[in-house]
Scaffold this motif. Structure first.
Motif, PDB file in Angstrom:
ATOM      1  N   ARG A 129       0.828  -1.202   0.000  1.00 41.85           N
ATOM      2  CA  ARG A 129       0.000   0.000   0.000  1.00 41.85           C
ATOM      3  C   ARG A 129       0.867   1.257   0.000  1.00 41.85           C
ATOM      4  O   ARG A 129       0.597   2.215  -0.724  1.00 41.85           O
ATOM      5  N   ASP A 135      -7.736   2.830  -0.865  1.00 46.47           N
ATOM      6  CA  ASP A 135      -7.881   1.386  -0.801  1.00 46.47           C
ATOM      7  C   ASP A 135      -7.156   0.835  -2.012  1.00 46.47           C
ATOM      8  O   ASP A 135      -7.269   1.382  -3.127  1.00 46.47           O
ATOM      9  N   VAL A 136      -6.392  -0.234  -1.807  1.00 48.16           N
ATOM     10  CA  VAL A 136      -5.528  -0.784  -2.853  1.00 48.16           C
ATOM     11  C   VAL A 136      -5.853  -2.255  -3.063  1.00 48.16           C
ATOM     12  O   VAL A 136      -6.060  -3.004  -2.101  1.00 48.16           O
TER      13      VAL A 136
END
Length: 306
Positions: free
Chosen positions: A191, A283-284
């Motif tokens: 992230r 958000d990944v």
């Protein structure tokens, strides 16, 4: 939550509960300010009790948790009407990791502690998780947070919601199904790498790289609350988001972009003249950004004031 018995030394017990209460209330409300208000209200009700009534309460902490949760339930119940009047999208208040801002590493404090200092940063305060909580009914949210996050038994949650333990169990199960549809958390280093690349591409206005870093179905939601400029509706699609970000970079000379922990995970913070004006959460999934949550409402950025 058990309230019958006989003990002494109640004052010390109640003071020591504030951190836990702030943590419960923030997860229930998604707002540091509202969480603090709920906890203050609960303490006011405690101190308004006659001394003999206080002495009858076996666990002041359990009593305060029950009262705080009921206050939060009332706030959640009225939130829908307030959100309808809110300008644009409503997002939870983002939380800083204070050790990144305090040159003393958090070891020296002057003045009263900020409620944000007392919130434990874990997966249950990640922006993606808080946004899912917003989709729940007030009763579902209370049952789920108290049971699944804080491990309170359903027999005690029943006292908060005024329902049977079996009904509370059903509410938590319904809430759990909403959470189960969310992707598994991505490793922090992955992230962090993606967020760093987004920052670099944004600073250089490299639209092609931004498009590569964004999922084709990515969605960006911004919260200005009518107090700061922002899109009123979500921007959908990686290409459109990349173009929007590049346009913002053109219109925002002198903006300083920093990598910072936001709600316990890597995010980006924009400052102008040393003042935080934007906090972005990501958000990944599969190495690409799938969701971006941008908070620009200055009232929600108070914990970020240097």
């Amino acid at each position: 939550m058990g309230t019958v018995g006989s003990t002494g030394g109640k004052a010390g017990e109640t003071v020591g509960e504030r951190r836990q209460l702030i943590n419960v209330a923030y997860r229930l409300l998604g707002s540091v300010t509202e969480a603090e208000d709920a906890v203050q209200d609960a303490y006011a009700r405690w101190y308004a009790l006659p001394r003999d009534r206080q002495e009858e309460i076996l666990s002041p902490g359990a009593w305060l948790t029950t009262v705080t949760s009921r206050i939060c339930l009332d706030v959640l119940g009225s939130a829908r009407a307030r959100r309808e009047r809110y300008v644009g999208a409503w997002l939870p208040e983002p939380l800083p990791d204070r050790t990144e801002w305090d040159p003393t590493g958090g070891t020296v404090r002057t003045g009263p502690a900020d409620p944000a200092d007392q919130i434990v940063l874990d997966e249950s305060v990640a922006m993606a998780f808080l946004v899912v909580l917003e989709s729940m009914t007030p009763a579902e949210r209370v049952a789920f947070v108290l049971h699944d996050v804080f491990r309170y038994p359903f027999a005690e949650i029943a006292g908060v919601l005024g329902r049977t333990p079996a009904a509370c169990k059903q509410l938590a199960a319904s809430a759990r199904r909403r959470v189960s549809g969310t992707p598994a958390p991505v490793a922090a280093n992955t992230r962090s790498d993606v967020v760093r690349q987004v920052k670099e591409a944004w600073q250089t206005k490299d639209i092609a790289t931004l498009v590569d870093l964004l999922d084709p179905d990515a969605v960006m939601t911004a919260d200005g609350g009518g107090l700061a400029g922002s899109v009123l509706r979500p921007v959908e699609g990686g290409t459109r988001i990349a173009q929007y970000m590049a346009a913002i970079a053109d219109r925002a000379p002198g903006l300083e972009l920093l990598e910072r922990s936001v709600n316990g995970v890597p995010g980006l913070v924009a400052r102008r003249a040393g003042v935080v004006v934007t906090v972005a959460s990501f958000d990944v999934g599969d190495g690409r950004v799938t969701r971006i949550w941008v908070v620009r409402n200055p009232e929600k950025l108070r914990p970020w004031a240097l």
